[in-house]
Scaffold this active site. Structure first.
Site, PDB file in Angstrom:
ATOM      1  N   ASN A  10       0.871  -1.177   0.000  1.00  0.00           N
ATOM      2  CA  ASN A  10       0.000   0.000   0.000  1.00  0.00           C
ATOM      3  C   ASN A  10       0.908   1.227   0.000  1.00  0.00           C
ATOM      4  O   ASN A  10       1.524   1.551   1.015  1.00  0.00           O
ATOM      5  CB  ASN A  10      -0.897  -0.026   1.243  1.00  0.00           C
ATOM      6  CG  ASN A  10      -1.739   1.236   1.381  1.00  0.00           C
ATOM      7  OD1 ASN A  10      -1.852   2.023   0.453  1.00  0.00           O
ATOM      8  ND2 ASN A  10      -2.328   1.424   2.554  1.00  0.00           N
ATOM      9  N   TRP A  11       0.988   1.882  -1.158  1.00  0.00           N
ATOM     10  CA  TRP A  11       1.934   2.992  -1.296  1.00  0.00           C
ATOM     11  C   TRP A  11       1.414   4.300  -0.708  1.00  0.00           C
ATOM     12  O   TRP A  11       2.147   5.292  -0.652  1.00  0.00           O
ATOM     13  CB  TRP A  11       2.306   3.180  -2.774  1.00  0.00           C
ATOM     14  CG  TRP A  11       3.023   2.007  -3.367  1.00  0.00           C
ATOM     15  CD1 TRP A  11       3.441   0.876  -2.708  1.00  0.00           C
ATOM     16  CD2 TRP A  11       3.414   1.832  -4.734  1.00  0.00           C
ATOM     17  NE1 TRP A  11       4.064   0.014  -3.585  1.00  0.00           N
ATOM     18  CE2 TRP A  11       4.067   0.564  -4.843  1.00  0.00           C
ATOM     19  CE3 TRP A  11       3.283   2.608  -5.880  1.00  0.00           C
ATOM     20  CZ2 TRP A  11       4.581   0.077  -6.042  1.00  0.00           C
ATOM     21  CZ3 TRP A  11       3.785   2.120  -7.084  1.00  0.00           C
ATOM     22  CH2 TRP A  11       4.437   0.879  -7.168  1.00  0.00           C
ATOM     23  N   LYS A  12       0.150   4.317  -0.303  1.00  0.00           N
ATOM     24  CA  LYS A  12      -0.444   5.504   0.327  1.00  0.00           C
ATOM     25  C   LYS A  12      -0.210   6.745  -0.553  1.00  0.00           C
ATOM     26  O   LYS A  12      -0.207   6.639  -1.770  1.00  0.00           O
ATOM     27  CB  LYS A  12       0.072   5.656   1.757  1.00  0.00           C
ATOM     28  CG  LYS A  12      -0.141   4.376   2.583  1.00  0.00           C
ATOM     29  CD  LYS A  12       0.202   4.523   4.035  1.00  0.00           C
ATOM     30  CE  LYS A  12      -0.003   3.188   4.753  1.00  0.00           C
ATOM     31  NZ  LYS A  12       0.241   3.272   6.194  1.00  0.00           N
ATOM     32  N   HIS A  96      -9.244   0.832   5.540  1.00  0.00           N
ATOM     33  CA  HIS A  96      -7.930   1.016   6.156  1.00  0.00           C
ATOM     34  C   HIS A  96      -8.059   1.932   7.370  1.00  0.00           C
ATOM     35  O   HIS A  96      -8.873   2.853   7.396  1.00  0.00           O
ATOM     36  CB  HIS A  96      -6.957   1.620   5.134  1.00  0.00           C
ATOM     37  CG  HIS A  96      -5.530   1.596   5.604  1.00  0.00           C
ATOM     38  ND1 HIS A  96      -5.018   2.538   6.459  1.00  0.00           N
ATOM     39  CD2 HIS A  96      -4.518   0.734   5.338  1.00  0.00           C
ATOM     40  CE1 HIS A  96      -3.738   2.263   6.696  1.00  0.00           C
ATOM     41  NE2 HIS A  96      -3.418   1.176   6.031  1.00  0.00           N
ATOM     42  N   GLU A  98      -6.374   4.315   8.423  1.00  0.00           N
ATOM     43  CA  GLU A  98      -6.212   5.746   8.138  1.00  0.00           C
ATOM     44  C   GLU A  98      -7.502   6.335   7.582  1.00  0.00           C
ATOM     45  O   GLU A  98      -7.835   7.489   7.866  1.00  0.00           O
ATOM     46  CB  GLU A  98      -5.029   5.958   7.182  1.00  0.00           C
ATOM     47  CG  GLU A  98      -3.698   5.715   7.862  1.00  0.00           C
ATOM     48  CD  GLU A  98      -2.558   5.406   6.912  1.00  0.00           C
ATOM     49  OE1 GLU A  98      -1.468   5.103   7.418  1.00  0.00           O
ATOM     50  OE2 GLU A  98      -2.752   5.460   5.673  1.00  0.00           O
ATOM     51  N   GLU A 168      -4.720  -5.225  10.920  1.00  0.00           N
ATOM     52  CA  GLU A 168      -3.728  -4.170  11.130  1.00  0.00           C
ATOM     53  C   GLU A 168      -3.924  -3.559  12.509  1.00  0.00           C
ATOM     54  O   GLU A 168      -4.808  -2.721  12.700  1.00  0.00           O
ATOM     55  CB  GLU A 168      -3.914  -3.057  10.104  1.00  0.00           C
ATOM     56  CG  GLU A 168      -3.766  -3.476   8.673  1.00  0.00           C
ATOM     57  CD  GLU A 168      -3.744  -2.243   7.775  1.00  0.00           C
ATOM     58  OE1 GLU A 168      -2.752  -2.057   7.083  1.00  0.00           O
ATOM     59  OE2 GLU A 168      -4.702  -1.457   7.818  1.00  0.00           O
ATOM     60  N   GLY A 174       3.053   2.304  11.078  1.00  0.00           N
ATOM     61  CA  GLY A 174       3.916   3.476  10.941  1.00  0.00           C
ATOM     62  C   GLY A 174       4.601   3.907  12.231  1.00  0.00           C
ATOM     63  O   GLY A 174       5.209   4.961  12.293  1.00  0.00           O
ATOM     64  N   SER A 213       3.840  -2.359  10.462  1.00  0.00           N
ATOM     65  CA  SER A 213       5.305  -2.302  10.526  1.00  0.00           C
ATOM     66  C   SER A 213       5.964  -3.634  10.154  1.00  0.00           C
ATOM     67  O   SER A 213       6.890  -4.090  10.822  1.00  0.00           O
ATOM     68  CB  SER A 213       5.766  -1.819  11.911  1.00  0.00           C
ATOM     69  OG  SER A 213       5.313  -0.505  12.155  1.00  0.00           O
ATOM     70  N   GLY A 234       3.133  -1.189   4.358  1.00  0.00           N
ATOM     71  CA  GLY A 234       3.123   0.246   4.113  1.00  0.00           C
ATOM     72  C   GLY A 234       4.514   0.764   3.799  1.00  0.00           C
ATOM     73  O   GLY A 234       4.995   0.674   2.671  1.00  0.00           O
ATOM     74  N   GLY A 235       5.209   1.300   4.801  1.00  0.00           N
ATOM     75  CA  GLY A 235       6.505   1.953   4.607  1.00  0.00           C
ATOM     76  C   GLY A 235       7.529   1.119   3.859  1.00  0.00           C
ATOM     77  O   GLY A 235       8.203   1.602   2.946  1.00  0.00           O
TER      78      GLY A 235
END
Length: 251
Positions: A10-12, A96, A98, A168, A174, A213, A234-235
């Protein structure tokens, strides 16, 4: 039942078109060295078409990060599953944390979006997870179970069997904090049990990804658990080397 592991990036809100295409090419090269693992990427919407072209002759799946539940109409700024499909997407992430935290999405809204993604013949990745306060209050499965039941309300057993759930823990997204292998497996097993209540034997087909993470250092331990069927990353998905290492850990 053996489930094909599914590792999704997920590149956000990251990567210009040029950067996204370069990353997609790197991911595709790495995925080619990881037989038996399904790999997906969800770029920012402006990069979807060029990334779709870059991935055309590869096995990597393209996805949307969110969607609107209506097919088309006077909904300025929104994108429906129909349009994600049109650009070449195979899956859409819904619910998600977020989206829930920053944009006020509700369990009911996640349910409507899940239905819309299925109706478009795309794969929903349905996200669930608890906050740190909820975990510390020992309410993890109250929250995660409630979110799961609400998101899947009204779906047939076969529809539930066809989708992906992503667990999640919000406190691990993050933050650099990760659920221990045991904590993650326990929640995944509990989600699987809940899915059996909802869908019977179809629950054994559901891939439950872990997100929170995930990085090369912990990927093998997490992905080695019996009820962890992949990762929503994610990151670490923004760096080719790190993401490919996670993909290879799923082999």
């Amino acid at each position: 039942m053996s489930r094909v592991p599914f590792v999704c990036g997920n590149w956000k809100l990251n990567k210009t078109i040029a950067e996204a295409v370069a990353l997609a090419n790197g991911v595709a090269a790495g995925a080619a060295q990881a037989p038996g693992v399904e790999v997906g990427v969800a770029p920012v919407s402006t990069a979807l078409y060029p990334v779709a072209q870059a991935l055309k002759s590869t096995s990597v799946l393209l996805g949307g990060q969110n969607c609107y539940h209506e097919t088309s109409g006077a909904y300025t700024g929104e994108i429906s599953p129909t349009f994600f499909k049109d650009v070449g997407c195979k899956f859409v992430i819904v619910g998600h944390s977020e989206r829930r935290q920053l944009f006020g999405e509700t369990d009911e809204g996640v349910n409507v979006k899940t239905r819309a993604v299925l109706d478009a013949r795309l794969l929903p990745i349905v996200c669930v997870g608890e906050t740190l306060a909820e975990r510390e209050a020992d309410r993890t499965m109250d929250v995660v179970g409630g979110q799961t039941r609400a998101a899947l309300a009204g779906l047939t057993a076969a529809e539930i069997g066809s989708l992906v759930v992503a667990y999640e823990p919000v406190w691990a997204i993050g933050t650099g904090r990760t659920a221990t292998t045991e904590q993650a497996q326990q929640v995944h097993a509990d989600i699987r049990e809940l899915l059996r209540d909802l869908a019977g034997d179809e629950a054994d087909k559901v891939r439950i990804q872990y997100g929170g993470s995930v990085k090369p250092a912990n990927a093998a331990a997490l992905l080695g658990q019996p009820d962890i069927d992949g990762a929503l990353v994610g990151g670490a998905a923004l760096k080719t080397e790190d993401f490919v290492a996670i993909i290879k850990a799923a082999v």
